[in-house]
Write a protein that holds these residues in place. Structure first.
Motif, short mmCIF file in Angstrom:
data_model
loop_
_atom_site.label_atom_id
_atom_site.label_comp_id
_atom_site.label_asym_id
_atom_site.label_seq_id
_atom_site.Cartn_x
_atom_site.Cartn_y
_atom_site.Cartn_z
N ALA A 1 7.27 8.51 -2.81
CA ALA A 1 6.55 10.05 -2.65
C ALA A 1 6.51 10.00 -1.16
O ALA A 1 5.40 11.61 -1.32
CB ALA A 1 5.28 9.71 -3.00
N GLU A 2 6.50 9.49 -0.23
CA GLU A 2 6.38 9.92 1.11
C GLU A 2 4.98 10.22 1.30
O GLU A 2 4.95 11.37 2.15
CB GLU A 2 7.86 11.03 2.09
CG GLU A 2 8.84 10.88 1.70
CD GLU A 2 9.47 9.83 2.64
OE1 GLU A 2 8.58 9.36 3.05
OE2 GLU A 2 10.20 8.43 1.83
N LEU B 1 0.62 -1.29 0.05
CA LEU B 1 -0.09 0.30 -0.02
C LEU B 1 0.81 1.43 0.19
O LEU B 1 1.80 1.15 0.25
CB LEU B 1 -0.79 -0.12 1.31
CG LEU B 1 -1.50 -1.00 1.63
CD1 LEU B 1 -2.53 -0.61 2.81
CD2 LEU B 1 -2.75 -0.49 0.29
N GLY B 2 0.78 2.38 -0.92
CA GLY B 2 1.31 3.19 -0.66
C GLY B 2 0.20 4.37 -0.03
O GLY B 2 -0.72 4.80 -0.59
N ARG C 1 9.60 3.09 -4.01
CA ARG C 1 9.74 4.59 -4.90
C ARG C 1 8.43 4.41 -6.90
O ARG C 1 9.05 5.27 -7.41
CB ARG C 1 10.72 4.36 -5.03
CG ARG C 1 11.67 4.32 -4.19
CD ARG C 1 13.17 4.78 -4.98
NE ARG C 1 13.92 3.17 -5.28
CZ ARG C 1 14.39 2.82 -6.34
NH1 ARG C 1 14.45 3.95 -8.10
NH2 ARG C 1 14.57 2.07 -6.71
N ARG C 2 7.39 3.55 -6.26
CA ARG C 2 6.64 3.63 -7.08
C ARG C 2 4.77 4.82 -6.96
O ARG C 2 4.85 4.72 -5.78
CB ARG C 2 6.35 2.24 -7.37
CG ARG C 2 6.75 0.79 -8.11
CD ARG C 2 6.49 -0.06 -7.53
NE ARG C 2 6.18 -0.57 -8.64
CZ ARG C 2 4.61 -1.36 -8.86
NH1 ARG C 2 4.27 -1.27 -7.14
NH2 ARG C 2 3.75 -1.27 -9.91
N GLN C 3 5.10 5.10 -8.65
CA GLN C 3 3.79 5.72 -8.76
C GLN C 3 2.46 5.46 -9.48
O GLN C 3 3.31 5.18 -10.28
CB GLN C 3 3.93 7.23 -8.83
CG GLN C 3 4.85 8.17 -7.22
CD GLN C 3 5.34 9.77 -7.33
OE1 GLN C 3 6.41 9.01 -8.13
NE2 GLN C 3 5.34 10.42 -6.90
N LEU D 1 -0.07 9.72 -7.81
CA LEU D 1 -1.10 9.20 -6.26
C LEU D 1 0.53 7.86 -6.29
O LEU D 1 1.47 6.80 -6.81
CB LEU D 1 -1.98 7.55 -7.03
CG LEU D 1 -3.37 8.91 -7.29
CD1 LEU D 1 -4.49 7.52 -7.23
CD2 LEU D 1 -3.63 9.51 -6.60
N PRO D 2 0.60 7.99 -4.91
CA PRO D 2 1.77 7.15 -4.59
C PRO D 2 1.77 5.68 -4.41
O PRO D 2 0.89 5.17 -3.97
CB PRO D 2 2.25 6.89 -2.83
CG PRO D 2 0.56 7.69 -2.44
CD PRO D 2 0.11 8.63 -3.81
#
Length: 397
Positions: A207-208, A86-87, A229-231, A224-225
């Motif tokens: 993306a923090e 999950l981001g 390091r993926r978006q 969207l995060p």
């Protein structure tokens, strides 16, 4: 509870769900346990491979607001396997590309995130894992030819000439349902004359928790995060630009994305394959009929500008599951009418908000860009309005 209608010639179920995507699987889990034990889910696609999710899902991300995350957690869906992918969304920045003015929403340090982004395939896997061991039956490569509605049940005629019956049929097979068309389900459709491209990217830095919505002269774009390091990207263009955009190379995509979203997370180091689809909004005139309910994109399809589609559908189908609690007939017409009436205000509000955003930031209204920028900037100084927007963003009213 009363059993499904007796018929010695065909299998009998209390509930039959047609469509095995995220909405259909969620509906199966949302059923009260005693109806789930008498339920069947039918999907026309082949069964998923052992390490795959429901058919038709890929690694594009779905934005889940806090309320949706709480629902999925309550079901036991947010297991450690899914959670690590999950981001979290802790900040949302909205702006216009090339114009002054931006607005941002942020979760307080002590609060949970506003929401999170889950890869579709992995969310589908989690939903399937959650249903393992359930008494509910899931059958793949099954197509429904037509429905025959009777007083106390529906007879489902399948394309292999077999039949089954159910007290309630729930249609969850998407916004372009062949069965819905054959049933004569009519609605209003608005063609945005836009095409959405979706892809995932990898950046030099994580993306923090930042999510970005950029309104460009060509259409809205979202970044969207995902985990690490993926978006995930949603990139909207006018339909007459879609063929040219589909031919963009990786280098062109990198250039366009970095020009639009900047370098806060560094340069783009990798891109996935792209998918694209035309954008329209669609709303059925009737969300239920005797012994039939329609959920998901088949009932209401939204513009993806605010990422609210699955969140809205999850609220609606959860309400249907709650309405089926402690009833003797899941297909009772008064029950279905009450459910449809109860979810309609939420659906109307969210659909109007999404359409309003697209209209307000329409490319042809670019002379108003400075006024829109002023409006975005003013939101930062209105704590009451910001609080209400935060509540809506998290899925609360």
């Amino acid at each position: 509870m009363s059993p499904a209608p007796a018929d010695t010639t065909v299998p009998n179920y209390a509930v039959a769900i047609i469509g095995g995507g995220m909405t259909g699987l969620s509906m199966l889990r949302a059923l009260p346990e005693y109806w789930r034990e008498q339920a069947i889910l039918l999907d026309a696609a082949p069964p998923p491979a052992s390490n795959d999710g429901p058919p038709g899902l890929d690694d594009r991300g779905t934005a889940l607001n806090r309320r949706s995350l709480e629902t999925l957690a309550g079901w036991g869906c947010l297991d450690s396997t899914l959670e690590q992918h999950l981001g979290p969304i802790r900040h949302i920045e909205v702006s216009q590309q090339g114009y002054w003015g931006l607005s941002s929403l942020s979760a307080e340090d002590a609060e949970p995130a506003l929401g999170a982004v889950a890869p579709n395939r992995l969310l589908g896997q989690a939903l399937l894992r959650m249903l393992q061991g359930s008494a509910a039956e899931i059958r793949y490569q099954v197509q429904v030819a037509h429905l025959e509605t009777r007083a106390d049940h529906v007879r489902l005629h399948l394309q292999d000439d077999s039949q089954l019956t159910a007290q309630l049929v729930i249609l969850a097979d998407g916004g372009r349902s062949d069965l819905g068309h054959r049933l004569g389900l009519q609605g209003h459709r608005h063609d945005y004359r836009q095409v959405a491209f979706t892809l995932n990217i990898e950046r030099e830095r994580a993306a923090e928790g930042w999510a970005y919505e950029r309104f460009s002269k060509q259409g809205p774009r979202a970044l969207l995060p995902l985990a690490g390091r993926r978006q995930t990207v949603v990139w909207v263009v006018p339909h007459h630009h879609s063929e040219a955009t589909a031919q963009w190379s990786d280098a062109t995509w990198r250039e366009q994305l970095e020009q639009c979203f900047g370098f806060d997370q560094g340069r783009i180091t990798a891109l996935s394959a792209r998918a694209h689809y035309p954008l329209s909004a669609h709303a059925l005139h009737e969300q239920f009929r005797p012994r039939l309910a329609v959920i998901g994109n088949g009932a209401l399809t939204l513009h993806p500008v605010a990422g609210q589609g699955f969140n809205l559908h999850l609220r609606s189908l959860t309400a249907l599951g709650q309405a089926l609690n402690a009833v003797t007939d899941p297909g009772d017409t008064d029950l279905l009418r009450h459910w449809a009436d109860s979810v309609r205000p939420d659906q109307t509000r969210v659909a109007a908000a999404c359409h309003g955003l697209v209209s307000l930031f329409a490319p042809e209204l670019s002379p108003l860009a400075h006024l829109r920028g002023l409006g975005l900037q003013t939101l930062n100084a209105l704590p009451g309005v910001r609080h209400r927007l935060m509540q809506r963003a998290m899925g609360y009213h």
